[in-house]
Motif scaffolding. Structure first.
Motif, PDB file in Angstrom:
ATOM      1  N   ASP A 124       3.070   3.336 -14.532  1.00  0.00           N
ATOM      2  CA  ASP A 124       2.530   4.408 -15.381  1.00  0.00           C
ATOM      3  C   ASP A 124       3.498   4.824 -16.490  1.00  0.00           C
ATOM      4  OD1 ASP A 124       0.448   4.354 -13.524  1.00  0.00           O
ATOM      5  OD2 ASP A 124       1.291   5.987 -12.344  1.00  0.00           O
ATOM      6  N   GLY A 125       4.218   3.871 -17.042  1.00  0.00           N
ATOM      7  CA  GLY A 125       5.146   4.173 -18.120  1.00  0.00           C
ATOM      8  C   GLY A 125       6.523   4.617 -17.674  1.00  0.00           C
ATOM      9  N   TYR A 126       6.689   4.849 -16.378  1.00  0.00           N
ATOM     10  CA  TYR A 126       7.994   5.269 -15.856  1.00  0.00           C
ATOM     11  C   TYR A 126       8.934   4.062 -15.783  1.00  0.00           C
ATOM     12  CZ  TYR A 126      11.582   6.978 -12.693  1.00  0.00           C
ATOM     13  OH  TYR A 126      12.782   7.325 -12.136  1.00  0.00           O
ATOM     14  N   TYR A 127      10.229   4.311 -15.983  1.00  0.00           N
ATOM     15  CA  TYR A 127      11.202   3.218 -15.948  1.00  0.00           C
ATOM     16  C   TYR A 127      12.547   3.733 -15.462  1.00  0.00           C
ATOM     17  CZ  TYR A 127      12.883  -1.385 -17.415  1.00  0.00           C
ATOM     18  OH  TYR A 127      13.374  -2.694 -17.419  1.00  0.00           O
ATOM     19  N   ASP A 128      13.138   3.015 -14.506  1.00  0.00           N
ATOM     20  CA  ASP A 128      14.492   3.314 -14.055  1.00  0.00           C
ATOM     21  C   ASP A 128      15.112   2.024 -13.543  1.00  0.00           C
ATOM     22  OD1 ASP A 128      13.419   2.850 -11.518  1.00  0.00           O
ATOM     23  OD2 ASP A 128      13.637   4.911 -10.809  1.00  0.00           O
ATOM     24  N   ASP A 129      16.297   2.113 -12.953  1.00  0.00           N
ATOM     25  CA  ASP A 129      16.979   0.904 -12.485  1.00  0.00           C
ATOM     26  C   ASP A 129      16.193   0.196 -11.381  1.00  0.00           C
ATOM     27  OD1 ASP A 129      19.030   1.179 -14.255  1.00  0.00           O
ATOM     28  OD2 ASP A 129      20.527   1.848 -12.796  1.00  0.00           O
ATOM     29  N   ASN A 130      15.513   0.955 -10.523  1.00  0.00           N
ATOM     30  CA  ASN A 130      14.729   0.318  -9.460  1.00  0.00           C
ATOM     31  C   ASN A 130      13.564  -0.482 -10.036  1.00  0.00           C
ATOM     32  OD1 ASN A 130      16.270   1.218  -7.299  1.00  0.00           O
ATOM     33  ND2 ASN A 130      15.102   3.112  -7.062  1.00  0.00           N
ATOM     34  N   VAL A 131      12.986  -0.014 -11.127  1.00  0.00           N
ATOM     35  CA  VAL A 131      11.943  -0.785 -11.796  1.00  0.00           C
ATOM     36  C   VAL A 131      12.563  -2.015 -12.448  1.00  0.00           C
ATOM     37  CG1 VAL A 131      10.190  -0.785 -13.609  1.00  0.00           C
ATOM     38  CG2 VAL A 131      10.502   1.256 -12.175  1.00  0.00           C
ATOM     39  N   TYR A 132      13.625  -1.812 -13.196  1.00  0.00           N
ATOM     40  CA  TYR A 132      14.279  -2.921 -13.901  1.00  0.00           C
ATOM     41  C   TYR A 132      14.660  -4.049 -12.947  1.00  0.00           C
ATOM     42  CZ  TYR A 132      17.855  -5.531 -16.463  1.00  0.00           C
ATOM     43  OH  TYR A 132      18.596  -6.543 -17.031  1.00  0.00           O
ATOM     44  N   SER A 152      -0.605   7.944  -4.766  1.00  0.00           N
ATOM     45  CA  SER A 152      -0.427   9.324  -4.314  1.00  0.00           C
ATOM     46  C   SER A 152       1.020   9.788  -4.463  1.00  0.00           C
ATOM     47  CB  SER A 152      -0.866   9.469  -2.856  1.00  0.00           C
ATOM     48  OG  SER A 152       0.055   8.819  -1.979  1.00  0.00           O
ATOM     49  N   VAL A 153       1.927   8.858  -4.784  1.00  0.00           N
ATOM     50  CA  VAL A 153       3.324   9.232  -4.985  1.00  0.00           C
ATOM     51  C   VAL A 153       3.733   8.841  -6.406  1.00  0.00           C
ATOM     52  CG1 VAL A 153       3.868   8.989  -2.539  1.00  0.00           C
ATOM     53  CG2 VAL A 153       4.220   7.044  -4.072  1.00  0.00           C
ATOM     54  N   SER A 154       4.845   9.366  -6.848  1.00  0.00           N
ATOM     55  CA  SER A 154       5.304   9.118  -8.212  1.00  0.00           C
ATOM     56  C   SER A 154       5.722   7.655  -8.391  1.00  0.00           C
ATOM     57  CB  SER A 154       6.498  10.016  -8.526  1.00  0.00           C
ATOM     58  OG  SER A 154       7.633   9.603  -7.774  1.00  0.00           O
ATOM     59  N   PRO A 155       5.705   7.136  -9.614  1.00  0.00           N
ATOM     60  CA  PRO A 155       6.199   5.775  -9.855  1.00  0.00           C
ATOM     61  C   PRO A 155       7.644   5.595  -9.403  1.00  0.00           C
ATOM     62  CG  PRO A 155       4.993   6.575 -11.768  1.00  0.00           C
ATOM     63  CD  PRO A 155       5.132   7.742 -10.837  1.00  0.00           C
ATOM     64  N   ALA A 158       0.817  -1.216   0.000  1.00  0.00           N
ATOM     65  CA  ALA A 158       0.000   0.000   0.000  1.00  0.00           C
ATOM     66  C   ALA A 158       0.848   1.262   0.000  1.00  0.00           C
ATOM     67  CB  ALA A 158      -0.935   0.007   1.207  1.00  0.00           C
ATOM     68  N   GLU A 159       2.124   1.124   0.376  1.00  0.00           N
ATOM     69  CA  GLU A 159       3.036   2.263   0.402  1.00  0.00           C
ATOM     70  C   GLU A 159       4.010   2.240  -0.773  1.00  0.00           C
ATOM     71  OE1 GLU A 159       4.931   2.485   4.272  1.00  0.00           O
ATOM     72  OE2 GLU A 159       3.236   1.372   5.116  1.00  0.00           O
ATOM     73  N   THR A 160       3.987   1.149  -1.547  1.00  0.00           N
ATOM     74  CA  THR A 160       4.933   1.025  -2.652  1.00  0.00           C
ATOM     75  C   THR A 160       4.180   0.988  -3.977  1.00  0.00           C
ATOM     76  OG1 THR A 160       5.027  -1.407  -2.385  1.00  0.00           O
ATOM     77  CG2 THR A 160       6.644  -0.091  -1.183  1.00  0.00           C
ATOM     78  N   TRP A 161       4.082  -0.181  -4.591  1.00  0.00           N
ATOM     79  CA  TRP A 161       3.510  -0.277  -5.940  1.00  0.00           C
ATOM     80  C   TRP A 161       2.067   0.203  -6.043  1.00  0.00           C
ATOM     81  CZ3 TRP A 161       7.503  -0.571  -8.771  1.00  0.00           C
ATOM     82  CH2 TRP A 161       8.580  -1.409  -8.470  1.00  0.00           C
ATOM     83  N   TYR A 162       1.292   0.096  -4.966  1.00  0.00           N
ATOM     84  CA  TYR A 162      -0.124   0.454  -5.019  1.00  0.00           C
ATOM     85  C   TYR A 162      -0.406   1.901  -4.599  1.00  0.00           C
ATOM     86  CZ  TYR A 162      -1.721  -4.320  -5.941  1.00  0.00           C
ATOM     87  OH  TYR A 162      -1.954  -5.544  -6.523  1.00  0.00           O
ATOM     88  N   ASP A 163       0.613   2.637  -4.212  1.00  0.00           N
ATOM     89  CA  ASP A 163       0.391   3.994  -3.707  1.00  0.00           C
ATOM     90  C   ASP A 163       0.391   4.996  -4.868  1.00  0.00           C
ATOM     91  OD1 ASP A 163       0.148   6.349  -2.367  1.00  0.00           O
ATOM     92  OD2 ASP A 163       1.882   6.049  -1.043  1.00  0.00           O
TER      93      ASP A 163
END
Length: 241
Positions: free
Chosen positions: A153-161, A79-82, A72-77
């Protein structure tokens, strides 16, 4: 007879607040089992999944650790940016690694752990296992998802990868992946069946041994997961009579 159960609550230095967990059993192979989407540390108990492991727990074959989720505070939140969602998830990974895995190894004397989970918990188990193959002996993902990009939401960086198994597995090279016991459990009518077949193809392309277990006539729900879990536990070393 009630199962041996302990409740733990501590201040996590990684996330800077209190964190909760249930632990079942007195010894045996350590298993960390993650809850489903935004689930709590007691969800797998309340849904009856822990009860399916009764024989293994009572006979000292396994010790099961049930941490809370931070979904609820990470992938599902939303209210904060991806970027922030992905960054926060890296802290959850660190919490599991530094505060729970180390504890499980100390308490059981084992140098490797197993991870498991159903639905989004299946994502957590596979993601953690594939990120940390040197300490993960077994991964039992039940109806898991393996592509996290629908949460970014289309955002991508090393943490996503590095938290998106379908992206990083093709380039993975740690030899421990080839020694891990990997099960991708799904069902014939599972909404996540396609994701499991996709992950199976990625593993097969690298000749990483695994079992794609598709249960005939079943759906994405607790009844099939409660069939799978004790079956998979029987794969652990010394877990059968």
């Amino acid at each position: 007879m009630d199962l041996d159960e302990e409740y733990h609550k501590w201040h996590s230095p990684v996330i800077g607040r209190d964190f909760e967990m249930l632990v079942f059993g007195k010894g045996g192979y350590p298993i960390i089992i993650f809850p489903t989407s935004r689930g709590s540390y007691y969800q797998n108990k309340d849904q009856g999944l822990i009860e399916t492991a009764r024989w293994f727990l009572e006979n000292g074959k396994v010790k099961i650790y049930c941490p809370d989720s931070l979904d609820a505070e990470t992938w599902y939140d939303k209210s904060v940016s991806p970027a922030e969602r992905a960054r926060r998830h890296t802290f959850y990974d660190r919490l599991i690694l530094e505060e729970i895995v180390s504890r499980a190894m100390h308490e059981t004397g084992h140098t490797r752990i197993a991870v498991a989970g159903c639905s989004f918990g299946g994502y957590h188990s596979a993601n953690f296992a594939f990120r940390h193959p040197g300490i993960t002996g077994y991964c039992f993902s039940m109806s898991g998802v393996f592509d996290i990009r629908s949460f970014t939401d289309g955002y991508y960086d090393d943490n996503v990868y590095f938290n998106n198994p379908v992206d990083f597995i093709p380039g993975a090279s740690d030899a421990a992946l080839w020694q891990m016991g990997i099960v991708l459990g799904t069902a014939e009518h599972d909404i996540c069946r396609g994701q499991n077949e996709w992950m199976s193809r990625l593993l097969a392309a690298k000749s990483i041994p695994h079992w794609l277990d598709i249960r005939a006539g079943r759906d994405h729900d607790w009844p099939v997961w409660k069939e799978m879990f004790p079956h998979y536990l029987s794969m652990l070393p010394g877990a059968t009579p």
